[in-house]
Design an enzyme around this catalytic site. Structure first.
Site, PDB file in Angstrom:
ATOM      1  N   PHE A 108       0.812  -1.216   0.000  1.00  0.00           N
ATOM      2  CA  PHE A 108       0.000   0.000   0.000  1.00  0.00           C
ATOM      3  C   PHE A 108       0.843   1.263   0.000  1.00  0.00           C
ATOM      4  CE2 PHE A 108       0.869  -0.092   4.516  1.00  0.00           C
ATOM      5  CZ  PHE A 108       0.757   1.226   4.943  1.00  0.00           C
ATOM      6  N   LYS A 109       2.112   1.148   0.403  1.00  0.00           N
ATOM      7  CA  LYS A 109       2.978   2.323   0.426  1.00  0.00           C
ATOM      8  C   LYS A 109       3.143   2.944  -0.961  1.00  0.00           C
ATOM      9  CE  LYS A 109       3.817   1.634   4.811  1.00  0.00           C
ATOM     10  NZ  LYS A 109       5.094   1.359   5.444  1.00  0.00           N
TER      11      LYS A 109
END
Length: 480
Positions: free
Chosen positions: A112-113
């Site tokens: 998700f980064k």
């Protein structure tokens, strides 16, 4: 839109200034002077927008020093089907009645980064080019931030990355993603310690203002407001995906249905973005925080006691990206929780933690009311819970989830309310934690073709002690 420090520094700055700065000069974290408020009319207008255009609408509320045309172009360059593998960018999948999984891990590093880091890389390149400057990024990672930052910054003009990580504490896949990069502007530093040691080094260097200014040091960790701001967007997207348009087409009908989000959390950045979205007026009912065995944040939301732990008391778990005992972004929430009392925040995160390693807000009769006002709930997940959740999700739905997402899903189920969609934020694809998936399911998870054999590639990294002076020396030695 001007930004202030959580510790009361008198300066007020515009977005592009804090983009390149990271921490405030007094060691505080930047927040907007006030959160922009979103109206039902805006929500109605934004529903159905492509993700890139939704990002522009949200980000433009916080950025007034980049021309609108340029900002829109940056968003459209960032959030493409080519980069994120799907037209929806963050598609939603219903698992069971009332429970949804929001896919955030379709980007270049499968975590998700990427959602924020890809934007940050393009913002850095844009602003540095506009100023004719360079930036040396010093970061800390427990696993996913590092690879997301390095893949976003590799080849970017005017940017070098020095990424610290806890030596031997990331999964083999995570290590391979980072250490196999051979780009000249990427430097990996494996620190003999835990993630909190890496984070402490980044903060120590950032607080050395002379060094920071001389060597143009910036950060990509979520202490950088731009990271967190970018993550706010997918809360809006999740809300739109989980709520059907109201049968009444009038704009004022928008926002009458609420949703909740469950977020695996170690450093409090991902869920802090949800807090910001809620403060903006997004109809979020509950923000459910899930920890692993390192339950510092769960302890706080249950008791009001924030008690950091040292490296010896930080467990090495099968959801390693949350093996964190000092939550950097937590200061932002406490600032709001205390009515934006910068002096008290400075005392708590400065003197109290330095002297006692803890502070206690639970004795304050207003704590429970304040916590409820911000909609936070919390819970803890263990290795056995992760295995059980991974098995159950695979058996019932044919979906394989990673260990951190399993923590989120396990805790989420305790707080599902009838009529309120519970959206669990996915954190990574399961291949990043293959050993635990094999333990749970008896077979390897799917691996994207581009990452086959990555563990066998040559590695390039340097091992250093947990010493900010040694890290500063490494940085200066590699700037020529």
């Amino acid at each position: 839109m001007l930004y202030l420090s959580t510790r009361g520094h008198p300066d007020r700055k515009h977005f592009c200034e804090i983009l390149l700065e990271g921490l405030a000069p007094d060691g505080g974290l930047y927040l907007p002077e006030q959160y922009p408020q979103v109206t039902p009319e805006q929500l109605s207008r934004w529903r159905g927008l492509p993700y890139a255009d939704l990002a522009f609408e949200v980000l433009s509320l916080y950025i007034d020093d980049i021309p609108a045309g340029d900002l829109r172009a940056i968003c459209r360059k960032t959030y493409t089907e080519e980069v994120f593998g799907t037209k929806e960018i963050v598609p939603l999948k219903q698992l069971e009645e009332g429970v949804y999984l929001q896919a955030l891990s379709n980007g270049p590093t499968l975590a998700f980064k990427d959602m924020a880091m890809q934007l940050l890389g393009n913002l850095f390149e844009y602003e540095l080019g506009r100023r004719g400057q360079e930036l040396n990024i010093l970061g800390a990672t427990s696993g996913d931030t590092g690879s997301a930052a390095e893949y976003a910054m590799r080849g970017k003009k005017g940017v070098r990355v020095f990424m610290t990580s806890p030596y031997g504490r990331m999964s083999p896949f995570q290590q391979a993603q980072m250490f196999s990069l051979q780009d000249a502007n990427i430097h990996n530093i494996a620190i003999e310690g835990v993630f909190d040691d890496c984070q402490d080094i980044v903060k120590a260097v950032s607080n050395d203002l002379e060094f920071k200014r001389k060597y143009k040091i910036g950060t990509v960790n979520s202490i950088n407001w731009a990271r967190l701001m970018a993550q706010v967007v997918y809360y809006f997207a999740g809300y739109f995906h989980a709520t059907s348009p109201h049968p009444n087409p009038l704009p004022e009908a928008e926002g009458t249905k609420r949703v909740s989000f469950a977020v695996p959390s170690g450093n409090f950045g991902n869920i802090c973005a949800g807090h910001v979205a809620r403060m903006m007026g997004l109809p979020i009912d509950k923000l459910v925080l899930a920890t692993n065995e390192n339950d510092v944040l769960d302890e706080f939301f249950r008791t009001g006691v924030y008690r950091v732990r040292g490296g010896a008391d930080t467990y090495e778990t099968s959801s390693p990206s949350m093996d964190i005992s000092k939550a950097s972004n937590f200061e932002r929430f406490v600032f709001d929780l205390l009515g934006r009392d910068a002096e008290t925040v400075k005392r708590l995160f400065g003197e109290a933690l330095a002297k006692n390693g803890r502070f206690d807000l639970g004795a304050d009769l207003a704590f429970a009311q304040a916590r409820a006002r911000y909609g936070f709930l919390s819970g803890k997940s263990t290795h056995a819970d992760r295995l059980a959740t991974i098995r159950d999700t695979h058996r019932r739905f044919g979906v394989t989830i990673d260990t951190h997402t399993a923590d989120g899903l396990k805790v989420a189920r305790h707080f599902v309310q009838p009529g309120v969609p519970m959206i669990v934020l996915e954190t990574a694809l399961p291949i990043k934690f293959a050993a635990t998936i094999v333990e749970a399911l008896g077979h390897e998870p799917d691996r994207p073709a581009r990452f086959r054999g990555i563990e066998d590639l040559p590695k390039r990294m340097t091992v250093l002690p947990a010493d900010a002076v040694k890290v500063k020396a490494f940085v200066t030695a590699h700037l020529s």
